[in-house]
Design a protein around this motif. Structure first.
Motif, PDB file in Angstrom:
ATOM      1  N   ASN A  90       0.812  -1.208   0.000  1.00 57.84           N
ATOM      2  CA  ASN A  90       0.000   0.000   0.000  1.00 57.84           C
ATOM      3  C   ASN A  90       0.853   1.270   0.000  1.00 57.84           C
ATOM      4  O   ASN A  90       1.923   1.321   0.618  1.00 57.84           O
ATOM      5  CB  ASN A  90      -0.913   0.030   1.228  1.00 57.84           C
ATOM      6  N   ILE A  91       0.344   2.274  -0.685  1.00 62.29           N
ATOM      7  CA  ILE A  91       0.947   3.607  -0.656  1.00 62.29           C
ATOM      8  C   ILE A  91       0.677   4.224   0.714  1.00 62.29           C
ATOM      9  O   ILE A  91      -0.431   4.123   1.255  1.00 62.29           O
ATOM     10  CB  ILE A  91       0.329   4.484  -1.754  1.00 62.29           C
ATOM     11  N   PHE A  92       1.700   4.853   1.290  1.00 67.43           N
ATOM     12  CA  PHE A  92       1.521   5.602   2.536  1.00 67.43           C
ATOM     13  C   PHE A  92       0.992   6.992   2.184  1.00 67.43           C
ATOM     14  O   PHE A  92       1.685   7.783   1.537  1.00 67.43           O
ATOM     15  CB  PHE A  92       2.841   5.730   3.292  1.00 67.43           C
ATOM     16  N   GLY A  93      -0.234   7.294   2.598  1.00 66.45           N
ATOM     17  CA  GLY A  93      -0.797   8.621   2.401  1.00 66.45           C
ATOM     18  C   GLY A  93      -0.654   9.450   3.658  1.00 66.45           C
ATOM     19  O   GLY A  93      -0.690   8.921   4.773  1.00 66.45           O
ATOM     20  N   ILE A  94      -0.487  10.751   3.475  1.00 67.94           N
ATOM     21  CA  ILE A  94      -0.345  11.670   4.610  1.00 67.94           C
ATOM     22  C   ILE A  94      -1.489  12.684   4.549  1.00 67.94           C
ATOM     23  O   ILE A  94      -1.632  13.411   3.556  1.00 67.94           O
ATOM     24  CB  ILE A  94       1.011  12.399   4.586  1.00 67.94           C
ATOM     25  N   GLY A  95      -2.274  12.716   5.590  1.00 64.95           N
ATOM     26  CA  GLY A  95      -3.392  13.644   5.644  1.00 64.95           C
ATOM     27  C   GLY A  95      -3.041  14.910   6.397  1.00 64.95           C
ATOM     28  O   GLY A  95      -2.166  14.920   7.276  1.00 64.95           O
ATOM     29  N   LEU A  96      -3.708  15.991   6.038  1.00 65.09           N
ATOM     30  CA  LEU A  96      -3.648  17.239   6.811  1.00 65.09           C
ATOM     31  C   LEU A  96      -2.209  17.716   7.006  1.00 65.09           C
ATOM     32  O   LEU A  96      -1.793  18.044   8.111  1.00 65.09           O
ATOM     33  CB  LEU A  96      -4.338  17.041   8.171  1.00 65.09           C
ATOM     34  N   ASN A  97      -1.448  17.803   5.911  1.00 69.01           N
ATOM     35  CA  ASN A  97      -0.023  18.121   6.023  1.00 69.01           C
ATOM     36  C   ASN A  97       0.335  19.506   5.519  1.00 69.01           C
ATOM     37  O   ASN A  97       1.510  19.826   5.428  1.00 69.01           O
ATOM     38  CB  ASN A  97       0.822  17.062   5.301  1.00 69.01           C
ATOM     39  N   TYR A  98      -0.660  20.320   5.167  1.00 67.00           N
ATOM     40  CA  TYR A  98      -0.433  21.736   4.851  1.00 67.00           C
ATOM     41  C   TYR A  98      -1.373  22.540   5.749  1.00 67.00           C
ATOM     42  O   TYR A  98      -2.553  22.194   5.888  1.00 67.00           O
ATOM     43  CB  TYR A  98      -0.737  22.039   3.389  1.00 67.00           C
ATOM     44  N   VAL A  99      -0.861  23.592   6.346  1.00 67.46           N
ATOM     45  CA  VAL A  99      -1.612  24.321   7.375  1.00 67.46           C
ATOM     46  C   VAL A  99      -2.965  24.781   6.856  1.00 67.46           C
ATOM     47  O   VAL A  99      -4.002  24.592   7.519  1.00 67.46           O
ATOM     48  CB  VAL A  99      -0.787  25.517   7.887  1.00 67.46           C
ATOM     49  N   GLU A 100      -3.022  25.373   5.665  1.00 71.17           N
ATOM     50  CA  GLU A 100      -4.290  25.886   5.147  1.00 71.17           C
ATOM     51  C   GLU A 100      -5.269  24.763   4.835  1.00 71.17           C
ATOM     52  O   GLU A 100      -6.485  24.939   4.919  1.00 71.17           O
ATOM     53  CB  GLU A 100      -4.043  26.757   3.919  1.00 71.17           C
ATOM     54  N   HIS A 101      -4.740  23.582   4.466  1.00 68.33           N
ATOM     55  CA  HIS A 101      -5.625  22.442   4.212  1.00 68.33           C
ATOM     56  C   HIS A 101      -6.226  21.937   5.524  1.00 68.33           C
ATOM     57  O   HIS A 101      -7.368  21.459   5.545  1.00 68.33           O
ATOM     58  CB  HIS A 101      -4.860  21.329   3.510  1.00 68.33           C
ATOM     59  N   VAL A 102      -5.479  22.020   6.614  1.00 67.61           N
ATOM     60  CA  VAL A 102      -6.037  21.668   7.923  1.00 67.61           C
ATOM     61  C   VAL A 102      -7.247  22.549   8.216  1.00 67.61           C
ATOM     62  O   VAL A 102      -8.304  22.071   8.659  1.00 67.61           O
ATOM     63  CB  VAL A 102      -4.980  21.822   9.039  1.00 67.61           C
ATOM     64  N   ALA A 103      -7.109  23.840   7.927  1.00 67.60           N
ATOM     65  CA  ALA A 103      -8.199  24.780   8.209  1.00 67.60           C
ATOM     66  C   ALA A 103      -9.419  24.493   7.343  1.00 67.60           C
ATOM     67  O   ALA A 103     -10.553  24.453   7.840  1.00 67.60           O
ATOM     68  CB  ALA A 103      -7.708  26.211   7.995  1.00 67.60           C
ATOM     69  N   GLU A 104      -9.214  24.280   6.028  1.00 68.49           N
ATOM     70  CA  GLU A 104     -10.374  24.061   5.169  1.00 68.49           C
ATOM     71  C   GLU A 104     -11.034  22.712   5.473  1.00 68.49           C
ATOM     72  O   GLU A 104     -12.254  22.581   5.383  1.00 68.49           O
ATOM     73  CB  GLU A 104      -9.996  24.160   3.688  1.00 68.49           C
ATOM     74  N   SER A 105     -10.251  21.726   5.869  1.00 67.67           N
ATOM     75  CA  SER A 105     -10.819  20.428   6.209  1.00 67.67           C
ATOM     76  C   SER A 105     -11.657  20.500   7.481  1.00 67.67           C
ATOM     77  O   SER A 105     -12.697  19.842   7.596  1.00 67.67           O
ATOM     78  CB  SER A 105      -9.702  19.386   6.385  1.00 67.67           C
ATOM     79  N   SER A 106     -11.206  21.306   8.426  1.00 66.40           N
ATOM     80  CA  SER A 106     -11.976  21.434   9.669  1.00 66.40           C
ATOM     81  C   SER A 106     -13.333  22.085   9.405  1.00 66.40           C
ATOM     82  O   SER A 106     -14.320  21.750  10.058  1.00 66.40           O
ATOM     83  CB  SER A 106     -11.189  22.234  10.706  1.00 66.40           C
ATOM     84  N   ARG A 107     -13.379  22.991   8.429  1.00 68.10           N
ATOM     85  CA  ARG A 107     -14.650  23.648   8.089  1.00 68.10           C
ATOM     86  C   ARG A 107     -15.586  22.700   7.339  1.00 68.10           C
ATOM     87  O   ARG A 107     -16.797  22.708   7.559  1.00 68.10           O
ATOM     88  CB  ARG A 107     -14.396  24.885   7.227  1.00 68.10           C
ATOM     89  N   ALA A 108     -15.018  21.888   6.454  1.00 68.78           N
ATOM     90  CA  ALA A 108     -15.867  21.146   5.525  1.00 68.78           C
ATOM     91  C   ALA A 108     -16.002  19.664   5.846  1.00 68.78           C
ATOM     92  O   ALA A 108     -16.981  19.037   5.441  1.00 68.78           O
ATOM     93  CB  ALA A 108     -15.295  21.298   4.108  1.00 68.78           C
ATOM     94  N   LEU A 109     -15.013  19.088   6.535  1.00 70.38           N
ATOM     95  CA  LEU A 109     -14.987  17.640   6.703  1.00 70.38           C
ATOM     96  C   LEU A 109     -14.995  17.192   8.159  1.00 70.38           C
ATOM     97  O   LEU A 109     -14.728  16.033   8.456  1.00 70.38           O
ATOM     98  CB  LEU A 109     -13.740  17.071   5.996  1.00 70.38           C
ATOM     99  N   ASP A 110     -15.269  18.111   9.048  1.00 66.54           N
ATOM    100  CA  ASP A 110     -15.401  17.783  10.475  1.00 66.54           C
ATOM    101  C   ASP A 110     -14.129  17.215  11.082  1.00 66.54           C
ATOM    102  O   ASP A 110     -14.175  16.467  12.064  1.00 66.54           O
ATOM    103  CB  ASP A 110     -16.555  16.783  10.698  1.00 66.54           C
TER     104      ASP A 110
END
Length: 303
Positions: A90-110
């Motif tokens: 399996n490919i190792f994926g990394i989530g939430l690894n850019y600061v602005e993406h953390v912010a947009e994910s918290s707004r849209a993806l709980d």
């Protein structure tokens, strides 16, 4: 070196090539022309180790006069596949690894608005990989929220087990481009593999560029468009956890082996984070790229 997996016709097997001067150089046949045994598959070449890598570089640097005629193919006459068409695990994926993406994910993806204190790791199975120009499949029975994420992929070259950040990059063979396609409505009780791991959800390529040609992996522009409209643009310097940290962290609990792939996370601009939200649908065309590596282009089709 710029390394590809290619085939000349649909009937031909996939083979390892190197890009140079507008040609694909068949690696095994280059070796034959000089009385050397070189691998014909990317995974075998990576696994062969630094001594073999240096031999190929010397052959390429020697120039056209030293290349066997039957090893030289115009790049326009081949089809590029995923550099590693079937990863060994399996490919190792990394989530939430850019600061602005953390912010947009918290707004849209709980997800949490707090910055992760350690890398968020998930995986994508080998069957999710597709190569350049292959279609991304939209299965309407499974998802109505098909999203995009452009990422720098790091490919491991030598076994890493419990390595520190100071030596982690010594274990990286090279870098490529990956799209972490995501079905946002397929997360299950906080688990991501169904969302991230469906068939065609890991576009990968068009080549692997060896680490020595990339230099600093934390200074690369990356971008993505849908139907020609820019959706993502950033630079790898904005990663929360840098490539050396990721290699060190994963290797602290799981052995990284030659050919393993780490998709290092995506910047902001994903469809889920937009207002209103945007998704990919059959007929859409995704294009993306990473500086010094190349560009991927994929149509979205009905599964």
């Amino acid at each position: 070196m710029k390394l590809v997996t290619y085939r000349k016709t649909v009937e031909c097997p996939a083979r390892l090539g190197a890009l140079a001067e507008g040609f694909v150089l068949d690696v095994e046949r280059l070796g034959f022309g000089l009385g050397l045994s070189l691998p014909d598959r990317m995974l075998d070449f990576i696994d062969a180790g630094p001594a073999t890598w240096r031999v190929l570089r010397q052959i390429i640097d020697a120039g056209f006069d030293d290349w066997a005629v039957d090893a030289v193919i115009p790049a326009s006459n081949v089809t590029l596949l995923a550099p590693i068409p079937r990863p060994q695990k399996n490919i190792f994926g990394i989530g939430l690894n850019y600061v602005e993406h953390v912010a947009e994910s918290s707004r849209a993806l709980d997800t949490s608005a707090d910055l992760p204190k350690e890398p968020v790791i998930f995986s994508k199975p080998p069957t999710s990989v597709i190569g350049p120009d292959e279609p991304i499949r939209h299965n309407a029975a499974l998802t109505q929220q098909l999203d995009w994420e452009v990422e720098l992929a790091a490919i491991i070259g030598t076994t890493a087990r419990g390595v520190g950040k100071d030596t982690a990059l010594d274990h990286v063979f090279g870098y490529s481009v990956m799209v972490d396609v995501s079905a946002r409505d397929c997360r299950r009780a906080g688990q991501w593999i169904v969302s991230k791991g469906q068939n065609s959800f890991a576009p990968f390529g068009p080549m692997i560029v060896t680490a020595d040609e990339i230099g600093d992996p934390q200074d690369l522009d990356l971008w993505l468009t849908i139907n020609g409209e820019e959706k993502q643009r950033s630079n790898t310097r904005h990663m929360l956890f840098k490539v050396d940290h990721l290699v060190s962290d994963i290797s602290s609990c799981m052995t990284l082996e030659p050919g393993d792939i780490i998709a290092t996370g995506t910047p902001s601009g994903v469809g889920a984070g937009r207002d209103p939200q945007e998704w990919m649908w059959p007929g859409d065309v995704l294009e993306c790229g990473v500086e010094k590596i190349g560009t991927l282009r994929h149509s979205v089709v009905k599964a």
